[in-house]
Design an enzyme around this catalytic site. Structure first.
Site, PDB file in Angstrom:
ATOM      1  CE  LYS A   1     -16.450  -4.593  -0.315  1.00  0.00           C
ATOM      2  NZ  LYS A   1     -15.261  -5.406   0.059  1.00  0.00           N
TER       3      LYS A   1
ATOM      4  CB  SER B   1      -0.561   9.302   8.201  1.00  0.00           C
ATOM      5  OG  SER B   1      -0.184   8.145   7.490  1.00  0.00           O
TER       6      SER B   1
ATOM      7  CE  LYS C   1      -2.430   5.458   9.603  1.00  0.00           C
ATOM      8  NZ  LYS C   1      -2.312   6.907   9.467  1.00  0.00           N
TER       9      LYS C   1
END
Length: 822
Positions: free
Chosen positions: A385, A702, A745
């Site tokens: 970043k 989740s 994921k």
């Protein structure tokens, strides 16, 4: 017992004929004792004393009632109000109480004269006052003719007293006259010792010396030290006086010079400084409002004395004003292809960010005047970043300034201090603009999610104006007090998480997410950037080292666990150091680093990733989780035992995850008939849900469908497919709700060797974010209801599938299977 001598700084003198005065009185062997503090009484010394303690007053009254004789002995500790026998010195002075005066406050004031030294033999009583048996200490007989040594000592002491008085020592005015008239060495020593400022311990030591010659030596030593101190003091005073005189002289001459220059029409330094400031103000090309304030402060400076403190403050303010880049800006490089090339050279992938910057350059090319965007790069540590901001500045040809906001708690860091404070300065925003030297730099605010707030203000609130293009064209710093246009500045902020950022501040920024890198991306970055950089930093060329792709992939999977690249670069640096040492020791061959030889350089592997289960199991389901270091797979285990309906959750789960487990349990109970379970089955068993790796905190919604599948599998006895992973949130009615972090994921499932994933139907739009080479090898099953998950995740035995009834409100569409081919 005696209080402090309140007149011990007054002149003290000896009697003119002490021998005659002493011979009239016979000193008794048994005598009252008066303890004194902060002073030692010498023979022939006349001094007033204030007596306030009851036992001391009783001792004085006893002396007055008898022969007026009293023994004066000093206390070892002046702060002791009730001294005992051990707290008093053993040698004191027998004194005559000449006068006594009672005071209105109950104390008495006595005037005493010392007669002779005396030694305490023993204490005969201590109530109502101390009474002691003494032995008089007789002075040695004086020789008829003084020896040369004694004569020299006496002359030396008299000269030292005279010298001390000349250096400003405060002594009684008649002391020198009496000292010159005294012929007895012992009396001269006592006279001087009683009038110079000695500590109680030093004075007591002098009192206990019997030999007059030795006493004169001691007095001479004390006077020598005192003269040294007085000499140094006089030097310091003389130097200070000379410095003061020099300053006054310089000031006088400077004023004369100014008057002469004024008469001759010459310009002095002050006028020259004013003219220079005026020229700089004109060259700065300020706005009319700012220039008016600058000229106003310049007029104030012209009327002030140049050496005054206020003039220094105004001068510093004007220096900031003229050095700010009010109209200086750098020319943007609007060549889109060149900009794209620079971004590509510095960073691998990050297509979203590169695309956004190139869009800005395109619009800037079509419209000359436009407001700078406010971008916020959000992503885990180490994904690039901060370095991306430097690349953007290089691609656009702008100056770059980075400011870290981590731990900043003072609002003045952003807006500056007011000029009324000593040492005040502008805020870091204005300082950065000045340091950049242009009004349109790339300004990076690093770690914006780490800002704190305390009694000094909230820096995040101060940033609201800075990061709002509708307001920052007139940003006012507390120090400058005039508006500065920040609309040309391109602000870039970075954060690891968006949750800590205040909503009002987040609303002002365009958030661009930087997710973790895939293994393939890390491999490309390592080969293109990390390995060449570390080889250069360690002085190694290609002919000495070669790291295979398999070795790099093994470092990524087994030695680092992160979304970014920092630890990967550290491990590469470790390899380079070991190779550099080998080369320095004389082994100049090519070092081929393979996956098999990696442990030789980095040791045993640090991480073991979870893999696909070995077999289909009942009550064990494979879920997917998102972390800051990327995606992970986790196996959720459920077991049942006889009990009374208790639900146990272990594995250091957060509140949201615990609620998902409870929702899964409630869903299973509500569908008991559909799964051929008794309605009261839960009352006879206890359910234990466990998520392994219990030392790692886990939270999030989740894992809802994973827990539900593991629970239903255990209750129905149907095994869960080992080659399928799932993610999604469950509701009490069985709906599957969307989740986040699908890309991470999916990568985790691929690393574990699982190629089929059940995801919520609402997440189908997120499949586009997954790289094409990953999508073509993966199968995604979209589920809307829990029945869709059960149908694909559980292994039905022959005839068992017909026994499980679908939910009444189940979707007619059912689950859809997608296999993307890129």
């Amino acid at each position: 017992m005696e209080d402090n001598n309140e007149e011990k700084n007054l002149p003290v003198s000896a009697t003119a004929s002490p021998d005659e005065f002493q011979s009239e009185f016979k000193i008794p062997d048994d005598i009252p004792l008066l303890p004194v503090r902060d002073i030692v009484i010498f023979p022939y010394m006349i001094i007033p004393l204030f007596v306030g303690r009851e036992s001391s007053i009783n001792a004085v009254n006893q002396a007055l009632a008898s022969d007026r004789m009293i023994l004066l002995t000093s206390q070892r500790d002046a702060g002791n109000d009730e001294p005992r026998q051990g707290d008093l010195y053993g040698v004191g002075t027998v004194a005559m109480v000449i006068r006594m005066l009672k005071l209105p406050d109950g104390r008495i004031k006595i005037l005493v004269q010392g007669l002779s030294r005396a030694k305490i033999i023993n204490y005969t009583s201590d109530k109502p006052f101390y009474k002691v048996k003494i032995e008089k200490i007789k002075e040695p007989p004086e020789p008829k003719e003084k020896t040369l040594k004694i004569e020299a000592l006496m002359r030396n002491v008299r000269e030292q007293i005279e010298k001390a008085i000349s250096f400003g020592k405060m002594l009684p005015p008649d002391l020198l006259v009496i000292a010159n008239n005294l012929e007895s060495p012992g009396k001269l020593a006592d006279l001087i010792a009683s009038n110079i400022e000695l500590k109680v311990e030093e004075a007591q030591e002098m009192l206990e010396v019997i030999d007059p010659e030795e006493r004169l030596k001691r007095v001479g030593e004390f006077l020598s030290k005192e003269i040294e101190v007085l000499t140094m003091q006089q030097k310091i005073q003389s130097a200070a006086q000379e410095e003061m005189t020099k300053t006054q002289k310089e000031y006088y001459l400077r004023e004369q010079l100014k008057a002469i220059q004024k008469e001759l029409g010459e310009i002095d330094e002050k006028t020259e400084e004013i003219n220079e400031f005026k020229k700089k103000i004109e060259e700065a090309k300020m706005s009319a409002e700012v220039e008016k304030e600058a000229l106003k402060q310049l007029d104030r400076l012209a009327k002030m004395h140049p050496e005054s403190a206020e003039a220094t403050t105004v001068r510093t303010y004007l220096e900031w004003m003229v050095e700010m880049p009010w109209s200086k800006s750098t020319q943007d490089n609007l060549d889109i292809k060149a900009g794209a090339k620079v971004l590509e050279e510095d960073h691998y992938d990050l297509e979203k960010v590169k695309e956004r910057i190139l869009e800005y350059l395109a619009v800037r090319k079509l419209k000359a005047k436009m407001k700078g965007p406010i971008l916020c790069f959000v992503g885990p540590p180490g994904v690039g970043k901060t370095s991306l901001g430097k690349s953007i500045a290089r691609a656009m040809g702008r100056q770059f300034f980075r400011m870290s906001l981590g731990g900043v708690r003072d609002e003045a860091e952003i807006r500056g201090h007011r000029r009324t404070y000593i040492g005040s300065l502008p805020g870091r925003i204005i300082q950065g603009i000045k340091q950049a030297g242009s009004n349109n730099p790339i300004f990076m605010l690093d770690e914006v999610d780490k800002i704190g707030a305390d009694f000094r203000g909230d820096p995040a609130a101060a940033l609201l104006e800075v990061l709002d293009p509708e307001q920052n064209f007139s940003f006012s710093d507390h120090y400058l007090g005039v508006p500065f246009d920040l609309s040309n500045v391109m602000f870039i902020t970075t954060a690891n998480l968006t949750d800590p950022i205040p909503s009002a501040l987040k609303d002002r920024m365009e958030v661009i997410g930087l997710s973790g890198y895939t293994e393939e991306e890390k491999l490309g970055i390592a080969k293109k950037y990390l390995i060449p950089r570390q080889m250069g930093e360690h002085g190694i060329s290609d002919k000495y080292i070669h790291i295979s792709d398999e070795a790099i992939l093994k470092i990524i999977s087994q030695y680092t666990r992160e979304a970014g690249l920092r630890n990967l670069e550290r491990e590469i640096a470790t390899i380079c150091r070991k190779v550099a040492r080998d080369i320095a020791e004389g082994n100049g061959k090519l070092h081929k680093i393979s996956a098999a030889s990696l442990s030789k350089y980095l040791g045993v592997r640090k991480f073991i990733s979870e893999t696909e289960a070995e077999r289909n199991q009942v009550g064990v389901a494979t879920g997917l989780a998102w972390t800051q270091a990327g995606g992970e797979i986790m196996h959720i285990e459920v077991t049942t035992m006889k009990g009374r309906g208790a639900l146990t959750l272990t594995g250091q789960l957060g509140d949201v995850m615990k609620e998902s487990a409870q929702a899964a349990m409630s869903y299973a109970r509500s569908r008991a008939n559909d799964y051929n379970l008794k309605e009261d089955f839960y009352q006879k068993i206890d359910v234990h849900i466990h998520v392994p790796a219990g030392a790692i905190p886990k939270d999030g919604p989740s894992a809802g469908i994973t827990m539900a599948i593991a629970l239903i599998s255990r209750l129905t006895g149907m095994a869960v497919r080992k080659d399928i992973a799932m993610t999604g949130e469950i509701t009490l009615t069985g709906r599957v709700l969307p989740i986040g972090g699908l890309k991470e994921k999916s990568l985790a499932a691929k690393r574990a060797g699982i190629k089929t994933i059940i995801i919520p139907e609402d997440n189908s739009k997120d499949l586009e974010e997954i790289p094409a080479n990953i999508r073509k090898d993966m199968k995604f099953i979209l589920a809307r209801e829990m029945d869709d998950v059960i149908k694909n995740a559980l292994l039905f035995k022959k005839g068992q599938g017909s026994k499980v009834k679908p939910a009444p409100a189940s979707s007619k569409q059912g689950a859809r299977s997608l296999k993307k081919n890129g």
